[in-house]
Design a protein around this motif. Structure first.
Motif, PDB file in Angstrom:
ATOM      1  N   PHE A   1     -11.823   7.501  -0.780  1.00 55.10           N
ATOM      2  CA  PHE A   1     -10.645   7.882  -1.550  1.00 55.10           C
ATOM      3  C   PHE A   1     -10.997   7.710  -3.016  1.00 55.10           C
ATOM      4  CE2 PHE A   1      -6.675   6.956  -3.762  1.00 55.10           C
ATOM      5  CZ  PHE A   1      -5.844   7.964  -3.292  1.00 55.10           C
ATOM      6  N   GLY A   2     -10.502   8.600  -3.835  1.00 52.66           N
ATOM      7  CA  GLY A   2     -10.768   8.476  -5.264  1.00 52.66           C
ATOM      8  C   GLY A   2      -9.956   9.477  -6.057  1.00 52.66           C
ATOM      9  N   GLN A   3     -10.146   9.443  -7.340  1.00 53.89           N
ATOM     10  CA  GLN A   3      -9.438  10.358  -8.235  1.00 53.89           C
ATOM     11  C   GLN A   3     -10.285  11.617  -8.413  1.00 53.89           C
ATOM     12  OE1 GLN A   3      -8.263   8.606 -11.947  1.00 53.89           O
ATOM     13  NE2 GLN A   3      -7.959  10.583 -12.947  1.00 53.89           N
ATOM     14  N   GLN A   4      -9.765  12.739  -7.962  1.00 55.26           N
ATOM     15  CA  GLN A   4     -10.548  13.971  -8.003  1.00 55.26           C
ATOM     16  C   GLN A   4     -10.667  14.487  -9.428  1.00 55.26           C
ATOM     17  OE1 GLN A   4      -9.458  16.957  -5.163  1.00 55.26           O
ATOM     18  NE2 GLN A   4     -10.720  18.543  -6.123  1.00 55.26           N
ATOM     19  N   ALA A   5     -11.892  14.716  -9.838  1.00 51.95           N
ATOM     20  CA  ALA A   5     -12.166  15.277 -11.157  1.00 51.95           C
ATOM     21  C   ALA A   5     -12.031  16.788 -11.085  1.00 51.95           C
ATOM     22  CB  ALA A   5     -13.567  14.880 -11.605  1.00 51.95           C
TER      23      ALA A   5
END
Length: 815
Positions: free
Chosen positions: A144-148
């Motif tokens: 999970f992460g912040q999509q660039a």
């Protein structure tokens, strides 16, 4: 910020995320912090994960902390944090963690402290490896992460996630992520100028080929079956290759010696033309490493993996007399290369480049296809993926048993309050023995049973709780521990390795049931490597008390089992590591022999259950199996002596409706004997095992050899393991043949063939050894009679009361 290891390694169970398969990993300094990059293949496409909140760490004993801090301060090496932990070393000393924001500071600190004699624990583990290891992530993961913003590079998109968090995937979920592959092969001149590049994938099979306009017009009239994409020159060829990778974007590149030859040459040609070898998914160039001891090269490409067929076959325990593509393809597939003269293919390739480019393209693409077929036949890609999923090793890592053990063991060790030892910490100044090999009783037997302990070393580890931490804890309370050898004691409660093996064992049983050969083989190799790891000085957990408690226990087990069998009235004629050979009598039928094998199997297993319960109060995980019934069996003597051999025997077994010969260690299965000896041995043993007359056969083989009827069977084939110039004191026959051949090639103005290692075929002539294709003298037939036929025959003929000389004496006087 990481606080090792108190922080939970996993994401919150409620956190939903995408899943992917790990392709590559790396860690580097960026803007004064460590940035970890993970490249994954997901069902939605390639993904780049960015983790930028990790720190590098090693551990120092608390008593050395102030001294270490002073050393680093004097050298202006910045430590982000020094934190006392509840962890301790195997010597029971408490440790503190030294955290660093950059790899540069981490490496500087490590070297500075080593120079001053301060011991640092786990200072060889990179942050990217530790990040995955401490979270029990192998190859499959949820993230999970912040999509660039979407990144477009050469018309191929991938998604980038920043501030990423990861956890291992639920093992109950079906892993259905397919990796895209391309098989790559280049053709070039002797001096390295590129001719063509073959590319074979599910979506594209084509050859990029250099040609001028006249050549293109000529070749297009031939209407070959191969798709050729014409290139004006080498520079355009190199640019087109990058465009191909941008368009098709494979995850995996496979080939044959593809790193040390194909990619090594490609890198040199890109450098020569001043072109950036931007083959990474992010447009970056490869990173190269070299093993100085072996000249082996390693390549890292962001988002892509190169798998070499030769290395992977060896890792999967395949063995061939030659790992040339032609030999392996012929052995596994029954298919050869598309070239008339394999030994002189470089000249034929060059001739085709100038006169028949369509034929060269077919040859080039066929090499690519053969690699694909070999990978499919042996399930090599599946094997590599499963090995990565089981151990956490990079998918392109061959060998790596020590690293695999570390990945599986270290995070469990940390959670039990210990940091790992350094190499050399467990060296007690003595060595553990190898596997037990009994003295054999030579003879020609009927009805020999082979009883084999199933995975003996892993079974001993499970039964006796042999384990690095278990040894340390067992020595603290020996009165309640399980006694090993050489002063070792193992804790009954505190250990991990037996549990790791048990889980792998269960997975292998499931794989066998599901007929998943690749998974079963991967697990078998991993389990069997654990003893080797514990017995290797290259492992941080090496301690001869660990390996000795395995091998010496195996010695005891085989000796005790032998006594039990002999007490039943049967003769044990040989034993080797985990197998026992039992002669049950010449008068037994095949059915009775097999029934006896099952009876002995059950009897021995019950005896071990009872003995280990009574003597150690443990449950026996030992399991012996009745494996083979030899109808006829030969245990030969050492040549020229009356003593029985070891690791050399032959036998006849019933396989369904057919009988089959099995050879172990004898000429028939050795690569350094001629085909004459092998064919003679197979036929001679078959006749003797089936009570057929042999005198006339032996005489005929001798006569036909002397008459030149078997000349094609007289070649020796051996490897040149060093450069020719390095053979100084000991110059064996194959080296003499190679030197003579290259001298002939030099005089003829041809390229030298044998200067830099490789294989050579040669014959023995009256003037000594001469290479295939360079023979000028008559064959020394008497040499082959004495060194090949006689040596083979007299290993078995004395057991039927005759000899080679007795059979051939009168005949030889005629020549």
């Amino acid at each position: 910020m990481q606080h090792f290891p108190e922080q939970s390694p996993e994401l919150a169970p409620s956190l939903a995320g995408m899943r992917g398969f790990l392709l590559t990993r790396s860690a580097s300094d960026r803007n004064n912090h460590i940035e970890i990059i993970l490249w994954l293949r997901t069902p939605q496409g390639p993904v780049q994960l960015v983790i930028d909140n990790e720190r590098a760490v090693f551990f120092v004993e608390v008593s050395d902390v102030n001294h270490a801090n002073d050393i680093l301060a004097k050298q202006s090496i910045k430590v982000d944090e020094i934190k006392p932990l509840t962890l301790k070393a195997f010597n029971q000393a408490n440790v503190a963690a030294f955290y660093f924001l950059t790899l540069r500071e981490f490496y500087q600190a490590r070297e500075a402290l080593k120079q001053k004699g301060v011991k640092c624990y786990e200072d060889d583990i990179r942050p990217d490896d530790r990040f995955l290891m401490e979270r029990f992530i192998t190859a499959d993961m949820t993230f999970f992460g912040q999509q660039a913003p979407l990144i477009s590079l050469h018309s191929k998109d991938y998604r980038r996630y920043e501030q990423a968090r990861c956890k291992p995937i639920d093992k109950t979920l079906q892993t259905d992520i397919a990796l895209s592959t391309v098989s790559l092969d280049i053709e070039c001149s002797m001096s390295g100028e590129l001719y063509s590049i073959g590319l074979y994938s599910d979506h594209c099979q084509q050859v990029l080929m250099i040609a001028n306009e006249q050549e293109i017009a000529r070749e297009q009239l031939k209407k070959g079956a191969v798709e050729i994409v014409w290139q004006a020159n080498e520079r355009q060829l190199l640019v087109s290759l990058l465009a191909w990778f941008s368009q098709y974007s494979p995850d995996i590149i496979i080939g044959w010696n593809v790193i040390n030859f194909d990619f090594d040459l490609l890198q040199k040609r890109y450098d020569l033309h001043g072109i950036k070898f931007a083959i990474g998914r992010d447009g970056r160039t490869p990173y190269w490493r070299k093993n100085q001891a072996s000249d082996q090269q390693f390549i890292e490409i962001n988002g892509r993996v190169i798998l070499d067929g030769i290395d992977l076959l060896k890792t999967a325990t395949y063995n061939f007399p030659s790992f040339s593509l032609d030999n392996v393809a012929n052995t596994l597939l029954g298919i050869g290369k598309k070239v008339d003269d394999v030994d002189n293919r470089l000249q034929e390739i060059t001739d085709n480049f100038y006169h028949d480019k369509t034929a060269l393209a077919a040859y080039n693409l066929e090499d690519c296809r053969l690699v694909v077929l070999i990978f499919k036949q042996t399930q090599l890609l599946e094997f590599a993926m499963l090995r990565a999923q089981l151990t956490g090793l990079s998918i392109d890592r061959f060998g790596g048993s020590v690293a695999a053990f570390t990945n599986l063991y270290l995070p469990k060790l940390h959670r039990s309050g210990y940091v790992a030892p350094n190499m050399g910490d467990g060296d007690q100044g003595f060595e553990s023995p190898g596997g037990f090999v009994m003295d054999s009783t030579p003879g020609l037997y009927q009805n020999v049973l082979v009883l084999d302990f199933k995975s003996l070393y892993p079974s001993i580890i499970r039964s006796f709780n042999i384990d690095p931490m278990g040894l340390i804890e067992g020595l603290r309370s020996p009165e309640t521990a399980i006694e090993g050898f050489d002063g070792a004691y193992f804790s009954r409660e505190q250990h991990f390795l037996p549990g790791i093996i048990t889980e792998l064992w269960k997975e292998r049983d499931i794989a066998k049931k599901d007929k998943n050969a690749a998974l079963s083989q991967a697990i078998k190799i991993i389990m069997n490597s654990f003893y080797g790891v514990l017995g290797s000085t290259g492992c941080r957990f090496f301690d001869p008390r660990l390996s000795g408690s395995i091998t010496k226990r195996s010695h005891s087990i085989l000796k005790t089992t032998k006594l039990w069998i002999e007490a039943k009235g049967y003769q044990v004629i040989y034993g080797d590591t985990d197998s026992i050979f039992v002669h049950v009598g010449d008068d037994q039928s095949e059915d009775n022999s097999r029934a006896l094998g099952k009876t002995l199997q059950e009897y021995i297993n019950q005896k071990w259950q009872a003995l280990l319960k009574d003597q150690f109060n443990i449950v026996s995980e030992l399991e012996i199996e009745f494996e083979t019934h030899f109808i006829k069996f030969l245990m030969p003597t050492i040549r020229g002596q009356d003593v029985g051999t070891k690791k050399r025997y032959a036998g006849l077994v019933q396989k369904g409706e057919e009988q089959q010969l099995i050879f172990k260690g004898l000429e028939s299965v050795r690569t350094d004997w001629t085909e004459l000896a092998k064919q003679f041995q197979r036929s001679l043993y078959w006749k003797i095992f089936n009570n057929e007359p042999v005198v006339e056969y032996v005489k005929k083989m001798v006569a036909d050899t002397l008459a030149g009827k078997h000349d094609e069977l007289l070649y020796y084939r051996k490897r040149l393991r060093r450069k020719l110039e390095l053979y100084v004191k000991n110059v064996p026959p194959h080296v003499r043949a190679a030197r003579l051949a290259d001298e002939i090639y030099k005089q003829q103005g041809k390229p030298l063939k044998y200067q830099n290692k490789g294989w050579i075929e040669y014959v023995m002539t009256v003037n000594g050894p001469q290479a295939k294709g360079c023979q000028s003298a008559a064959l020394d037939y008497q040499f082959y009679i004495d060194r090949q036929l006689l040596a083979v025959a007299d290993a078995i003929l004395p057991f039927i009361n005759t000899s080679f000389d007795e059979i051939t004496n009168n005949q030889m006087n005629l020549f």
